[in-house]
Motif scaffolding. Structure first.
Motif, mmCIF file in Angstrom:
data_model
loop_
_atom_site.group_PDB
_atom_site.id
_atom_site.type_symbol
_atom_site.label_atom_id
_atom_site.label_comp_id
_atom_site.label_asym_id
_atom_site.label_seq_id
_atom_site.Cartn_x
_atom_site.Cartn_y
_atom_site.Cartn_z
ATOM 1 N N SER A 81 0.798 -1.069 -0.527
ATOM 2 C CA SER A 81 -0.082 -0.401 -0.206
ATOM 3 C C SER A 81 0.806 1.194 0.059
ATOM 4 O O SER A 81 1.272 1.082 -0.733
ATOM 5 C CB SER A 81 -0.806 -0.522 1.235
ATOM 6 N N ILE A 82 1.358 2.246 0.686
ATOM 7 C CA ILE A 82 2.411 3.105 1.197
ATOM 8 C C ILE A 82 2.593 3.226 1.620
ATOM 9 O O ILE A 82 3.624 4.161 1.784
ATOM 10 C CB ILE A 82 0.988 4.183 1.207
ATOM 11 N N VAL A 83 3.398 1.802 2.244
ATOM 12 C CA VAL A 83 5.269 1.791 2.542
ATOM 13 C C VAL A 83 5.688 1.408 1.881
ATOM 14 O O VAL A 83 5.212 0.126 1.098
ATOM 15 C CB VAL A 83 4.592 0.876 4.162
ATOM 16 N N GLY A 84 6.105 1.563 1.771
ATOM 17 C CA GLY A 84 7.911 1.399 0.750
ATOM 18 C C GLY A 84 9.346 1.427 1.700
ATOM 19 O O GLY A 84 9.048 1.509 3.130
ATOM 20 N N VAL A 85 10.281 1.907 1.394
ATOM 21 C CA VAL A 85 11.541 1.423 0.960
ATOM 22 C C VAL A 85 12.445 2.030 0.470
ATOM 23 O O VAL A 85 12.245 1.823 -0.861
ATOM 24 C CB VAL A 85 12.612 0.505 1.849
ATOM 25 N N SER A 86 13.326 2.607 0.165
ATOM 26 C CA SER A 86 14.028 3.978 -0.613
ATOM 27 C C SER A 86 15.630 3.702 -0.017
ATOM 28 O O SER A 86 15.943 2.877 1.204
ATOM 29 C CB SER A 86 13.971 4.782 -0.832
ATOM 30 N N GLY A 87 16.263 3.751 -0.760
ATOM 31 C CA GLY A 87 18.097 3.522 -0.518
ATOM 32 C C GLY A 87 18.989 3.463 -0.763
ATOM 33 O O GLY A 87 19.019 3.859 -2.218
ATOM 34 N N THR A 88 20.455 3.488 -0.811
ATOM 35 C CA THR A 88 21.502 2.971 -1.989
ATOM 36 C C THR A 88 22.339 1.660 -0.849
ATOM 37 O O THR A 88 22.850 1.850 -0.418
ATOM 38 C CB THR A 88 22.449 4.385 -2.148
ATOM 39 N N LEU A 89 23.285 1.219 -2.222
ATOM 40 C CA LEU A 89 23.862 0.152 -2.175
ATOM 41 C C LEU A 89 25.082 0.631 -2.526
ATOM 42 O O LEU A 89 25.214 0.574 -4.358
ATOM 43 C CB LEU A 89 23.590 -1.017 -2.678
ATOM 44 N N THR A 90 26.162 1.185 -1.319
ATOM 45 C CA THR A 90 27.840 1.266 -2.205
ATOM 46 C C THR A 90 28.759 -0.327 -1.801
ATOM 47 O O THR A 90 28.573 -0.645 -0.972
ATOM 48 C CB THR A 90 27.754 2.277 -1.888
ATOM 49 N N LEU A 91 29.055 -0.665 -3.569
ATOM 50 C CA LEU A 91 29.653 -1.309 -3.192
ATOM 51 C C LEU A 91 31.283 -1.552 -4.001
ATOM 52 O O LEU A 91 30.956 -0.867 -5.284
ATOM 53 C CB LEU A 91 28.768 -2.934 -4.863
ATOM 54 N N CYS A 92 32.365 -1.890 -2.880
ATOM 55 C CA CYS A 92 33.691 -1.293 -3.908
ATOM 56 C C CYS A 92 34.445 -2.513 -3.511
ATOM 57 O O CYS A 92 33.783 -3.429 -2.181
ATOM 58 C CB CYS A 92 34.246 -0.246 -2.517
#
Length: 182
Positions: A81-92
């Motif tokens: 519904s109106i629940v989500g996630v946002s993010g960033t994965l930084t791979l080194c």
């Protein structure tokens, strides 16, 4: 004040509104003004029953950014519904045995980030689970990284809930993306 707003006040403490508003970068009053109508519209009095279509995760990926031996992938995922996630994965790293990854992610309620955290992965530590609970939203989320053919693939599994005269929840298990080792 609507019946929904009155009922929500019995579940969401002022401390919860403070914590959520810090992550959202607005005042508690501004956050309430945004979230209460969104929650009420999604689940409140007179709202339609939740359908399976509202429980299908959608994934939005931004362009991969590269710098030195690192690649970053930002994402947004609709969970329930109106629940989500946002993010960033930084791979080194340089190969499948010599890498690290940092995941910064936020729980999103009606478009506002209400809780954020980060975690660091390596070839021996490929999974993290978290169970944020903030007044009108709660979740149990597990992120898993899986090395595959010179790439690291990310998936999310769990359950997300919003309070609507009781908890309404949806489950998900979604492959999000794969990112190449730099």
């Amino acid at each position: 004040m609507s019946n929904y707003a009155k009922a929500l006040d019995t579940v969401v403490s002022e401390d919860d509104w403070e914590r959520m508003s810090k992550h959202a970068g607005v005042s508690p009053a501004e956050l309430k003004a945004k979230l209460i109508p969104a929650l009420e519209g999604a689940f409140g009095e007179g709202a339609a029953e939740i359908t399976a279509a509202r429980n299908v995760p959608g994934v939005r990926l931004m362009a991969v950014e590269q710098k030195d031996n690192c690649s970053s992938q930002s994402f947004e995922v609709d969970l329930f519904s109106i629940v989500g996630v946002s993010g960033t994965l930084t791979l080194c790293g340089t190969n499948s045995r010599n890498w690290s990854a940092k995941l910064k992610w936020c729980l999103v309620l009606a478009g506002s980030e209400v809780w954020c955290t980060s975690y660091e992965f390596n070839p021996h530590d490929l999974r993290v689970c978290s169970s944020p609970r903030l007044g009108a939203v709660k979740a149990k989320l597990c992120y898993k990284l899986k090395p595959r053919n010179g790439k690291i693939c990310v998936s999310i599994k769990g359950r997300a809930c919003a309070w609507t005269f009781g908890w309404k929840c949806g489950r998900f298990n979604k492959a999000l993306f794969c990112i190449s080792l730099p």
